[in-house]
Design a protein around this motif. Structure first.
Motif, PDB file in Angstrom:
ATOM      1  N   ASP A   1       0.782  -1.233   0.000  1.00  0.00           N
ATOM      2  CA  ASP A   1       0.000   0.000   0.000  1.00  0.00           C
ATOM      3  C   ASP A   1       0.813   1.282   0.000  1.00  0.00           C
ATOM      4  OD1 ASP A   1      -2.529  -1.365   0.115  1.00  0.00           O
ATOM      5  OD2 ASP A   1      -2.073  -1.826   2.208  1.00  0.00           O
ATOM      6  N   GLY A   2       2.129   1.186   0.058  1.00  0.00           N
ATOM      7  CA  GLY A   2       2.953   2.390   0.079  1.00  0.00           C
ATOM      8  C   GLY A   2       2.880   3.109   1.417  1.00  0.00           C
ATOM      9  N   TRP A   3       2.853   4.431   1.378  1.00  0.00           N
ATOM     10  CA  TRP A   3       2.927   5.266   2.577  1.00  0.00           C
ATOM     11  C   TRP A   3       1.561   5.514   3.196  1.00  0.00           C
ATOM     12  CZ3 TRP A   3       7.375   6.129   4.878  1.00  0.00           C
ATOM     13  CH2 TRP A   3       8.543   6.025   4.118  1.00  0.00           C
TER      14      TRP A   3
ATOM     15  N   ILE B   1      -3.027   3.434  14.336  1.00  0.00           N
ATOM     16  CA  ILE B   1      -4.293   3.652  13.635  1.00  0.00           C
ATOM     17  C   ILE B   1      -3.983   4.492  12.405  1.00  0.00           C
ATOM     18  CG2 ILE B   1      -6.589   4.687  13.802  1.00  0.00           C
ATOM     19  CD1 ILE B   1      -6.083   4.330  16.974  1.00  0.00           C
ATOM     20  N   VAL B   2      -4.230   3.918  11.235  1.00  0.00           N
ATOM     21  CA  VAL B   2      -3.959   4.626   9.984  1.00  0.00           C
ATOM     22  C   VAL B   2      -5.016   5.698   9.782  1.00  0.00           C
ATOM     23  CG1 VAL B   2      -3.841   4.409   7.468  1.00  0.00           C
ATOM     24  CG2 VAL B   2      -2.751   2.690   8.931  1.00  0.00           C
ATOM     25  N   LEU B   3      -4.549   6.908   9.484  1.00  0.00           N
ATOM     26  CA  LEU B   3      -5.438   8.030   9.223  1.00  0.00           C
ATOM     27  C   LEU B   3      -5.679   8.225   7.735  1.00  0.00           C
ATOM     28  CD1 LEU B   3      -3.840  10.602  11.680  1.00  0.00           C
ATOM     29  CD2 LEU B   3      -5.826   9.126  12.086  1.00  0.00           C
ATOM     30  N   ALA B   4      -4.626   8.043   6.932  1.00  0.00           N
ATOM     31  CA  ALA B   4      -4.737   8.265   5.484  1.00  0.00           C
ATOM     32  C   ALA B   4      -3.568   7.595   4.777  1.00  0.00           C
ATOM     33  CB  ALA B   4      -4.739   9.753   5.175  1.00  0.00           C
ATOM     34  N   TYR B   5      -3.817   7.170   3.551  1.00  0.00           N
ATOM     35  CA  TYR B   5      -2.787   6.610   2.671  1.00  0.00           C
ATOM     36  C   TYR B   5      -2.402   7.660   1.641  1.00  0.00           C
ATOM     37  CZ  TYR B   5      -3.991   2.094   4.639  1.00  0.00           C
ATOM     38  OH  TYR B   5      -4.202   1.051   5.505  1.00  0.00           O
ATOM     39  N   LEU B   6      -1.127   7.746   1.326  1.00  0.00           N
ATOM     40  CA  LEU B   6      -0.665   8.707   0.333  1.00  0.00           C
ATOM     41  C   LEU B   6      -1.250   8.388  -1.034  1.00  0.00           C
ATOM     42  CD1 LEU B   6       1.095  11.003  -0.732  1.00  0.00           C
ATOM     43  CD2 LEU B   6       3.027   9.429  -0.734  1.00  0.00           C
ATOM     44  N   GLY B   7      -1.224   7.121  -1.457  1.00  0.00           N
ATOM     45  CA  GLY B   7      -1.725   6.748  -2.780  1.00  0.00           C
ATOM     46  C   GLY B   7      -0.759   7.171  -3.873  1.00  0.00           C
ATOM     47  N   GLY B   8      -1.154   6.972  -5.111  1.00  0.00           N
ATOM     48  CA  GLY B   8      -0.362   7.392  -6.261  1.00  0.00           C
ATOM     49  C   GLY B   8       0.677   6.390  -6.722  1.00  0.00           C
ATOM     50  N   ASP B   9       1.542   5.934  -5.815  1.00  0.00           N
ATOM     51  CA  ASP B   9       2.625   5.021  -6.166  1.00  0.00           C
ATOM     52  C   ASP B   9       3.147   4.381  -4.892  1.00  0.00           C
ATOM     53  OD1 ASP B   9       4.722   3.663  -7.403  1.00  0.00           O
ATOM     54  OD2 ASP B   9       5.883   5.458  -7.841  1.00  0.00           O
ATOM     55  N   VAL B  10       3.586   3.152  -4.985  1.00  0.00           N
ATOM     56  CA  VAL B  10       4.138   2.458  -3.822  1.00  0.00           C
ATOM     57  C   VAL B  10       5.515   3.025  -3.441  1.00  0.00           C
ATOM     58  CG1 VAL B  10       5.239   0.546  -5.070  1.00  0.00           C
ATOM     59  CG2 VAL B  10       4.356   0.170  -2.768  1.00  0.00           C
ATOM     60  N   LEU B  11       6.243   3.588  -4.401  1.00  0.00           N
ATOM     61  CA  LEU B  11       7.568   4.183  -4.156  1.00  0.00           C
ATOM     62  C   LEU B  11       7.632   5.597  -4.734  1.00  0.00           C
ATOM     63  CD1 LEU B  11       9.938   1.198  -5.067  1.00  0.00           C
ATOM     64  CD2 LEU B  11       9.490   2.123  -2.786  1.00  0.00           C
TER      65      LEU B  11
ATOM     66  N   ARG C   1       3.682  17.319   5.284  1.00  0.00           N
ATOM     67  CA  ARG C   1       3.376  18.744   5.475  1.00  0.00           C
ATOM     68  C   ARG C   1       1.866  18.967   5.462  1.00  0.00           C
ATOM     69  NH1 ARG C   1       5.697  20.806   1.104  1.00  0.00           N
ATOM     70  NH2 ARG C   1       3.737  20.589  -0.007  1.00  0.00           N
ATOM     71  N   ASP C   2       1.187  18.353   4.491  1.00  0.00           N
ATOM     72  CA  ASP C   2      -0.267  18.500   4.397  1.00  0.00           C
ATOM     73  C   ASP C   2      -0.987  17.833   5.562  1.00  0.00           C
ATOM     74  OD1 ASP C   2       0.210  19.848   2.039  1.00  0.00           O
ATOM     75  OD2 ASP C   2      -0.426  18.194   0.737  1.00  0.00           O
ATOM     76  N   LEU C   3      -0.397  16.790   6.111  1.00  0.00           N
ATOM     77  CA  LEU C   3      -0.980  16.086   7.259  1.00  0.00           C
ATOM     78  C   LEU C   3      -1.154  17.032   8.439  1.00  0.00           C
ATOM     79  CD1 LEU C   3      -1.778  13.311   8.514  1.00  0.00           C
ATOM     80  CD2 LEU C   3       0.619  13.083   9.184  1.00  0.00           C
ATOM     81  N   TYR C   4      -0.229  17.955   8.601  1.00  0.00           N
ATOM     82  CA  TYR C   4      -0.298  18.902   9.711  1.00  0.00           C
ATOM     83  C   TYR C   4      -1.164  20.121   9.390  1.00  0.00           C
ATOM     84  CZ  TYR C   4       3.201  16.104  12.039  1.00  0.00           C
ATOM     85  OH  TYR C   4       3.857  15.070  12.649  1.00  0.00           O
ATOM     86  N   GLY C   5      -1.783  20.130   8.217  1.00  0.00           N
ATOM     87  CA  GLY C   5      -2.678  21.215   7.824  1.00  0.00           C
ATOM     88  C   GLY C   5      -4.090  20.980   8.325  1.00  0.00           C
ATOM     89  N   GLU C   6      -5.027  21.668   7.720  1.00  0.00           N
ATOM     90  CA  GLU C   6      -6.433  21.624   8.142  1.00  0.00           C
ATOM     91  C   GLU C   6      -7.176  20.378   7.679  1.00  0.00           C
ATOM     92  OE1 GLU C   6      -8.050  23.879  10.128  1.00  0.00           O
ATOM     93  OE2 GLU C   6      -6.058  24.714  10.444  1.00  0.00           O
TER      94      GLU C   6
ATOM     95  N   TYR D   1      -7.238  16.233   5.861  1.00  0.00           N
ATOM     96  CA  TYR D   1      -6.478  15.000   5.698  1.00  0.00           C
ATOM     97  C   TYR D   1      -6.020  14.894   4.242  1.00  0.00           C
ATOM     98  CZ  TYR D   1      -8.017  13.152  10.191  1.00  0.00           C
ATOM     99  OH  TYR D   1      -8.220  12.953  11.520  1.00  0.00           O
ATOM    100  N   PRO D   2      -4.738  14.690   4.027  1.00  0.00           N
ATOM    101  CA  PRO D   2      -4.276  14.465   2.657  1.00  0.00           C
ATOM    102  C   PRO D   2      -4.468  13.008   2.272  1.00  0.00           C
ATOM    103  CG  PRO D   2      -2.425  14.399   4.154  1.00  0.00           C
ATOM    104  CD  PRO D   2      -3.648  14.719   4.982  1.00  0.00           C
ATOM    105  N   GLY D   3      -4.210  12.697   1.028  1.00  0.00           N
ATOM    106  CA  GLY D   3      -4.223  11.309   0.596  1.00  0.00           C
ATOM    107  C   GLY D   3      -5.623  10.739   0.475  1.00  0.00           C
ATOM    108  N   GLN D   4      -5.734   9.451   0.781  1.00  0.00           N
ATOM    109  CA  GLN D   4      -6.999   8.736   0.632  1.00  0.00           C
ATOM    110  C   GLN D   4      -7.254   7.875   1.862  1.00  0.00           C
ATOM    111  OE1 GLN D   4      -5.398   6.792  -2.945  1.00  0.00           O
ATOM    112  NE2 GLN D   4      -5.965   4.840  -2.001  1.00  0.00           N
TER     113      GLN D   4
END
Length: 144
Positions: free
Chosen positions: A64-66, A79-89, A100-105, A107-110
């Motif tokens: 699943d990557g990051w 506890i997983v909050l979000a997956y980056l997605g896009g590519d495993v590497l 950086r986006d995780l600390y924003g307002e 949730y990034p990713g999926q």
């Protein structure tokens, strides 16, 4: 399949890839496991304002990557909050932007695991990892 003795090019490449990400994020601690499925844990220095009592971490695995996660109240589970997605590497810079986006307002990713691949599948993944084997990443001062 990643050579399980940890000495193969794919295992060395995984270590170098993770070192590159860890160096860009200046993480205080990280570890990886090359057993199937290969995975990694990178501790993040800051806590999320929405989870102030929980340690924050990045997880990576070969399926699943990051993913961004917080430790449970007991500290025994994550506890997983979000997956980056896009590519495993993805490039390390993409992982840095995700954090950086995780600390924003927002949730990034999926929210759901992307399921990029099956562990051990002959799909070129080991060759992608091996391409990182020759990378040299200086460790941040104070890290070994």
């Amino acid at each position: 399949m990643i050579e399980r003795d940890g000495l193969g090019a794919a295992a060395r490449g995984l270590r170098q890839y993770l070192l590159a990400v860890a160096a860009k994020l200046d993480v205080p601690a990280w570890f990886c496991d090359v057993d199937a499925p290969a995975g990694a844990y990178l501790a993040l220095e800051r806590r999320l304002t929405r989870f102030p009592g929980h340690e924050t971490a990045l997880l990576w695995d070969e399926r699943d990557g990051w993913a961004a996660a917080v430790e449970s109240a007991t500290g025994e589970d994550v506890i997983v909050l979000a997956y980056l997605g896009g590519d495993v590497l993805p490039p390390p810079e993409t992982v840095v932007a995700f954090v950086r986006d995780l600390y924003g307002e927002e949730y990034p990713g999926q929210p759901d695991p992307p399921g990029f691949r099956r562990a051990g599948a002959p799909d070129g993944f080991d060759e992608r990892l091996a391409a990182h084997a020759g990378d040299t990443v200086p460790l941040p001062e104070g890290h070994s």
